[in-house]
Enzyme design. Structure first.
Site, PDB file in Angstrom:
ATOM      1  N   GLY A  48      -3.046  -2.009  -4.546  1.00  0.00           N
ATOM      2  CA  GLY A  48      -4.129  -1.044  -4.684  1.00  0.00           C
ATOM      3  C   GLY A  48      -4.965  -1.196  -5.932  1.00  0.00           C
ATOM      4  N   SER A  49      -5.173  -0.072  -6.595  1.00  0.00           N
ATOM      5  CA  SER A  49      -6.256   0.083  -7.552  1.00  0.00           C
ATOM      6  C   SER A  49      -6.119  -0.675  -8.864  1.00  0.00           C
ATOM      7  CB  SER A  49      -6.387   1.565  -7.864  1.00  0.00           C
ATOM      8  OG  SER A  49      -7.367   1.772  -8.840  1.00  0.00           O
TER       9      SER A  49
END
Lengths: 143, 416
Positions: free
Chosen positions: A69-70
């Site tokens: 993810g991020s």
């Protein structure tokens, strides 16, 4: 160290960021995005789809394969460390940029120093419930 | 790791305190990653401007105080504020001030105030083979996969350190040999009809993110006219459910004229033939509730493009939304909407625009809980934890029809 019939002895790891730690190991069963996955104030796993939803990473040696993810995972780790809610140390299989960066920047800003070590994927299932990480990266099981 | 004379000068503080700090972090990171040298980059995309707490503000302001100035063109990701409509953001005053200070600090470092997570649709399109340092998970995967530019999954802080020095460790996806696929995905079991649905790409991406373990995949069997918005959706979804930094689409993306080239003429280490059942399972997993009740529809993660606005207006076809339909986008698209004189149409349809930011990165939704519908895999992934809303995933048409009806409306014919 005996796990599932396998004699591990003391485990040597590759030191990514030097330091020492002792404590319970929170071994993630699935990888996580720290941003959106962990609350930066409480350190609780808030990703509702994560099998360990509700656990806290504060006060634990956090073990995971890699981040998903991020890119903001580095920011979340820094913010956790600023509030003394960071993990005691981190065990990774991949030398993840996002995770190691958060720890490097925390050290640079005087917000704490924690070790980050890298292990082979094959020993991940053998990680003990509590461990010590030495300056040289040695991982020892704690009772 | 060997540093050049110039790298060494930066490290020793000859270019100022900020650059020295940045070079310390980059050289430490280079050692951690096992790099033998640093290389130069041509641009950066900075994610650090999004507010998460005081520590990020302290870091950025320390770089400003250390006389930092970016060495390469550096676009900025979303911030935590809609600078033109500050009232739309429900941050407490203290956090609002900190978020503003953070955004100001990055502008003071010389970054370009683009405030978008889709810089590649705002004119920032590095060329094939260019080394860049991009952060923002969806922008990273788009740059590598669709543009053929070369970046690793850089996190907040690393992005600005690379921008200030113009240097990155020569590891990972900067090295051509690491850009080849080792995982081969065959999509021939999926119908051509489904591959024309926009929702297919978000679902496929979510599935891809969950089954890859840091591998680069080559995807076979996609239509050759798959467009930027579909690949944007795929990448954003895959970079949320997984750590995907790059994929190839055989016959489409620049480093994959065919699957064999993408695989470097080697047998794949893993081959998966995707079934429709698996894909439907993934689609259903992206929703957290199965109710008809709906409170808000949110679109634009990554930021909505002009083509997506065109499609949305066509789908609404003059109808007005009965519940909030929020669309997040960047100023680059707003200026195009102004030129086309579409803003009155958007207002008439009852669409609420959020600019420079988005609904999962900062508090925007009026309710503290409820049901949110989206066509974005990224929103579907992060909304439950970051907005405390249950999520319903649907196609753009489903989202438009649901916003008009005020309840969840779905047409799943394309899926069967």
């Amino acid at each position: 160290m005996r796990r599932g019939g396998t004699e591990m002895g003391v485990l040597n790891t590759r030191v990514l960021i030097e330091g020492t730690a002792q404590g319970p190991v929170l071994k993630l069963s699935e990888d996580i995005s720290l941003w959106g996955g962990v609350d930066p104030l409480s350190s609780m796993i808030i990703d509702t789809r994560h099998p360990q939803h509700g656990r806290r990473i504060s006060g634990k040696i956090l073990a995971m394969h890699r981040s998903i993810g991020s890119s903001s995972g580095s920011s979340i780790l820094l913010e956790l460390m600023k509030h003394q809610r960071g993990p005691l140390g981190i065990i990774l299989i991949e030398a993840d940029f996002i995770i190691t960066l958060g720890v490097l920047v925390a050290r640079e800003m005087g917000l704490g120093e924690i070790p980050v070590v890298q292990i082979e994927e094959s020993v991940y299932p053998l990680l003990p419930d509590a461990a010590g990480i030495g300056l040289d990266g040695t991982l020892t099981e704690l009772p | 790791m060997r540093l050049t004379f110039e790298d060494q000068e930066m490290l020793e503080g000859k270019c100022g305190e900020a650059v020295a700090l940045a070079m310390r972090i980059i050289s430490d990171m280079g050692r951690i990653q096992g790099a033998k040298k640093l290389i130069s980059i041509s641009s950066a995309h900075i994610d650090g401007c999004l507010f998460h707490g005081e520590s990020g503000v302290e870091f950025a302001e320390r770089l400003v105080a250390g006389k930092g100035r970016v060495a390469v063109p550096s676009s900025l990701n979303v911030g935590a504020l809609d600078l033109q409509h500050p009232d739309k953001i429900r941050l407490p005053d203290r956090e609002r001030d900190l978020a503003k200070r953070l955004m100001n600090a990055y502008v003071a470092l010389g970054c370009i105030p683009t405030w978008t997570c889709a810089p590649y649709q705002a004119g920032y399109r590095p060329k094939k083979g260019e080394d860049i340092a991009w952060a923002e998970s969806n922008a990273i995967v788009f740059a590598n996969s669709v543009l053929g530019a070369r970046t690793n999954r850089y996190g907040d802080f690393m992005d600005i350190c690379c921008a200030l020095t113009g240097r990155v460790p020569y590891v990972g996806l900067h090295k051509p040999k690491n850009r080849y696929a080792t995982l081969c995905i065959d999509t021939s079991q999926i119908s051509g009809q489904l591959k024309r649905e926009d929702s297919f790409y978000a679902v496929f991406g979510s599935w891809l993110g969950r089954i890859t373990n840091g591998e680069v995949a080559v995807i076979k069997g996609f239509p050759t006219d798959v467009n930027d918005d579909q690949l944007k959706s795929l990448g954003a979804s895959a970079a949320s459910s997984g750590g995907v930094a790059m994929f190839h689409v055989a016959g489409v993306t620049p480093e994959a004229p065919n699957a064999e080239v993408a695989l470097n003429y080697l047998p794949s280490r893993r081959e998966i033939s995707l079934s429709l059942d698996e894909l439907i399972h993934e689609r259903d997993r992206m929703s957290t509730v199965a109710t008809k009740q709906l409170d808000v529809v949110a679109l634009g993660s990554p930021h909505f493009s002009l083509n997506e606005f065109s499609e949305l207006l066509r789908l609404l076809d003059g109808r007005r939304c009965s519940i909030p339909l929020i669309v997040c986008t960047g100023r680059h698209v707003i200026s195009q909407l102004e030129v086309l004189d579409w803003l009155p149409l958007i207002e008439k349809a009852g669409i609420e625009l959020i600019i420079d930011t988005c609904v999962v990165v900062t508090p925007i939704l009026k309710q503290s809980s409820g049901v949110l519908m989206t066509n974005s895999g990224k929103f579907a992934h992060y909304s439950p934890s970051l907005t405390r809303h249950e999520v319903v995933f649907g196609s753009l048409a489903d989202c438009a029809n649901s916003a008009v009806a005020g309840k969840v409306v779905r047409d799943e014919t394309g899926w069967y």
